[in-house]
Design an enzyme around this catalytic site. Structure first.
Site, PDB file in Angstrom:
ATOM      1  N   LYS A  22       0.896  -1.243  -0.144  1.00 16.24           N
ATOM      2  CA  LYS A  22       0.257   0.126   0.074  1.00 16.24           C
ATOM      3  C   LYS A  22       0.863   1.195  -0.188  1.00 16.24           C
ATOM      4  CE  LYS A  22      -3.975  -1.770   2.642  1.00 16.24           C
ATOM      5  NZ  LYS A  22      -4.862  -1.911   1.423  1.00 16.24           N
ATOM      6  N   ARG A  66     -10.432 -11.587   2.426  1.00 19.28           N
ATOM      7  CA  ARG A  66     -11.382 -12.752   1.938  1.00 19.28           C
ATOM      8  C   ARG A  66     -10.612 -14.034   1.958  1.00 19.28           C
ATOM      9  NH1 ARG A  66     -11.766  -9.655  -3.908  1.00 19.28           N
ATOM     10  NH2 ARG A  66     -11.470  -7.855  -2.414  1.00 19.28           N
TER      11      ARG A  66
HETATM   12  N1  BES Z   1      -8.070  -3.854   4.633  1.00 20.69           N
HETATM   13  C1  BES Z   1      -8.307  -3.306   3.188  1.00 20.69           C
HETATM   14  C2  BES Z   1      -9.404  -2.591   3.133  1.00 20.69           C
HETATM   15  C3  BES Z   1      -9.436  -1.258   3.523  1.00 20.69           C
HETATM   16  C4  BES Z   1      -9.567  -0.220   2.873  1.00 20.69           C
HETATM   17  C5  BES Z   1     -10.256  -1.015   4.766  1.00 20.69           C
HETATM   18  C6  BES Z   1      -9.476   1.144   3.524  1.00 20.69           C
HETATM   19  C7  BES Z   1     -10.340   0.010   5.532  1.00 20.69           C
HETATM   20  C8  BES Z   1     -10.056   1.147   4.909  1.00 20.69           C
HETATM   21  C9  BES Z   1      -8.099  -4.729   2.314  1.00 20.69           C
HETATM   22  O1  BES Z   1      -7.758  -5.733   2.525  1.00 20.69           O
HETATM   23  C10 BES Z   1      -7.736  -3.993   1.020  1.00 20.69           C
HETATM   24  O2  BES Z   1      -6.765  -3.908   0.837  1.00 20.69           O
HETATM   25  N2  BES Z   1      -8.929  -4.315   0.107  1.00 20.69           N
HETATM   26  C11 BES Z   1      -8.459  -4.118  -1.452  1.00 20.69           C
HETATM   27  C12 BES Z   1      -8.973  -5.020  -2.267  1.00 20.69           C
HETATM   28  C13 BES Z   1      -8.614  -5.006  -3.950  1.00 20.69           C
HETATM   29  C14 BES Z   1      -7.200  -5.263  -4.017  1.00 20.69           C
HETATM   30  C15 BES Z   1      -9.445  -5.929  -4.565  1.00 20.69           C
HETATM   31  C16 BES Z   1      -8.886  -2.615  -1.782  1.00 20.69           C
HETATM   32  O3  BES Z   1      -9.829  -2.572  -1.208  1.00 20.69           O
HETATM   33  O4  BES Z   1      -8.263  -1.902  -2.281  1.00 20.69           O
HETATM   34 MN    MN Z   2      -5.544  -5.626   1.987  1.00 21.21          MN
END
Ligand code: BES
Ligand code: MN
Ligand code: ZN
Length: 503
Positions: A279, A353
């Protein structure tokens, strides 16, 4: 935590908190104010001009303090537009805002307009939730901080009504376990990892009575997870020096038959760096909150046990730290989930997931389940769709979803139903495995829900609660909601068990 008492007698505290509403019509651009002081008579003729001079509006989150008449301080907390029937959540927020504004004070009496026991309960909850502070890691800076309000008397002519004492007791349990949820969320990964999460819960369960309270904890270690085939949890955790765990809490009511059996499953990523799909640095610190689902389900399960509700709960927290290393899961890796499905990991940042898939399959080994609920900070798309204060409900059973929706509203938590459109499912197809872990980007929250749905047996009522936005408050505090972990989902999970207990 702030201590609570209930009274319908004379006021002993130096601080009195009452409510302030506004009527729609405005004169000279000034709000038309209404004081709502429960059953304590105040003199509006004297007070309203003072409030008008101070620019009071009676809006939510406005807290105005003036020198009192019979008490040293008189505090007005905004409840918005004047209504004859005041919503419990309005009272909960107003109580919370006032409690927050009274940090540093030792005691106060709250006399807010409560016409029913549920309102009294909401006020008590608001006070306890609003006075929460997280100062565990302050050392030098602690001397400049105000401690939270020490004790509160909730004043109401309902104090001796039947059910009032029980309502306060329930509010205290909600206060305690919301604080636990928030503490876990606010604790950074330097001090909370999968192993220490398990240890904290194990210790706490022991402290509150363990098997005598109907509670049992078990933990699967990384080696056990590997040998039993939990490919999702181990793939997500393998890049970290802090190995993954699967925490299970079971609650069985003591000496009474359970009216329903629910599984609660919470995403427990103690830190989500994104793994090899790292990230961006800006904002990554908020990913210490990626175990909010796990915190909520664990705290809710213990709270349900403390309320002795006649419901059986199987609570699961799949815990892992999503990190980068020479052993981290690579895009294109194929993993085998618990139960045998293969997944092509196209994006190691879609890790929630993967840990949930394993835990959902495990939870369904209990054939007595009446329903299964998962709670997760699953997608950024959730925040895009519903903002930071509303969470999403997805389901395979509309009746159950409607029931939960009604319950969550009454508990004062903002959830909103979202669809699982079947046409998005094909985007999760993989050319090489049973499924890929990402699909179509548009509607990403729904795609994640559809991924989880593949792990649910179609006959079992299931709710997927994506709390990515509301779990963690990066903005200003409001109402009873502090900065940081909020405790989102805890009250609804407890309320769901309460509703099963009376059905
Ligand atoms: N933990 C994150 C989602 C999240 C984002 C929670 C912002 C709280 C605030 C999750 O694991 C994630 O990174 N999801 C990705 C999924 C994508 C790669 C399909 C996302 O939402 O960008
Ligand atoms: Mn994630
Ligand atoms: Zn995550």
């Amino acid at each position: 935590m702030t201590t609570l008492a209930l009274s319908d007698g004379i006021i002993k505290d130096e601080i009195l908190v009452v409510a302030l509403a506004h009527k729609k019509s405005m004169r000279d651009g000034k709000a038309n104010l209404v004081i709502e002081s429960g059953d304590i008579a105040l003199d509006p003729k004297k007070l309203l001009p003072i409030l008008a001079d101070l620019g009071a509006t009676g809006k939510f989150d406005e807290v105005i303090k003036i020198p009192g008449i019979t008490t040293r301080l008189l505090v007005f907390t905004g409840i918005g537009e004047h209504k004859t029937v005041i919503n419990d959540e309005v009272l909960r927020r107003a109580a919370g805002a006032a409690a927050r504004a009274l940090s540093g004070s030792s005691s106060a009496t709250f006399s807010l307009p409560a016409k029913k026991i549920s309102s009294l309960e909401a006020i008590a909850e608001g006070i306890l939730l609003g006075s929460y502070l997280f100062n565990k890691f302050r050392v030098d800076s602690m001397s400049q901080r105000q401690p939270s309000l020490k004790s509160v008397t909730v004043h109401s002519n309902l104090a001796s009504a039947s059910g009032a004492k029980e309502a306060i007791k329930r509010a205290v349990i909600i206060g305690e376990y919301t604080a636990l949820t928030r503490d876990l969320i606010n604790t950074p990964p330097s001090h909370l990892n999968p192993d220490s999460f398990c240890k904290e819960i194990t210790q706490l369960v022991k402290k509150v009575g363990g098997s005598a309270a109907g509670l049992k904890v078990s933990v699967l270690t990384q080696a056990q997870l590997k040998s039993k085939g939990y490919g999702g949890i181990t793939a997500v955790g393998q890049g970290s020096a802090n190995p993954p765990r699967l925490l299970q809490i079971t609650y069985r009511p003591v000496k009474v038959k359970a009216k329903k059996t629910y599984a609660y499953v919470g995403k427990g990523i103690t830190f989500d760096s994104g793994g090899l799909a790292l990230k961006p640095a800006a904002g990554m610190e908020a990913m210490k909150s990626d175990m909010s689902g796990a915190a909520a389900v664990c705290a809710a399960t213990i709270a349900i046990a403390m309320m002795k509700l006649p419901v059986a709960i199987d609570c699961y927290a799949p815990l892992a730290e999503n990190m980068i290393s020479d052993n981290a899961t690579r895009p294109s890796d194929i993993i085998t989930m618990y139960g045998g499905k293969t997944i092509e990991v196209l994006n190691p940042d879609a890790e929630g997931r993967l840990v949930l898939g394993d835990a959902l399959v495990k939870a369904q080994e209990n054939k007595d389940l009446d329903a299964i609920v998962d709670v997760a900070t699953l997608t950024g798309a959730q925040v895009v769709a519903l903002g930071t204060r509303t969470a999403a409900i997805m389901t395979n059973n509309e009746e159950f979803s409607n029931h939960f929706f009604a319950i969550s509203r009454a508990a004062g938590e903002a959830f909103w139903p979202m669809p699982l459109p079947i046409e998005l499912r094909a985007s999760l197809d993989s050319p090489v495995a049973d499924m890929a872990n990402i699909g179509e980007r548009m509607g990403g929250m729904l795609v994640a829900g559809l991924f989880l749905k593949e792990f649910i047996s179609p006959e079992l009522p299931w709710l997927h609660l994506d709390i990515a936005g509301p779990a963690y408050n990066e903005g200003e505090p409001y109402g009873y909601t502090p900065v940081g972990g909020t405790g989102m989902a805890l009250r609804s999970l407890v309320a769901l068990a309460q509703s099963a207990a009376i059905s």
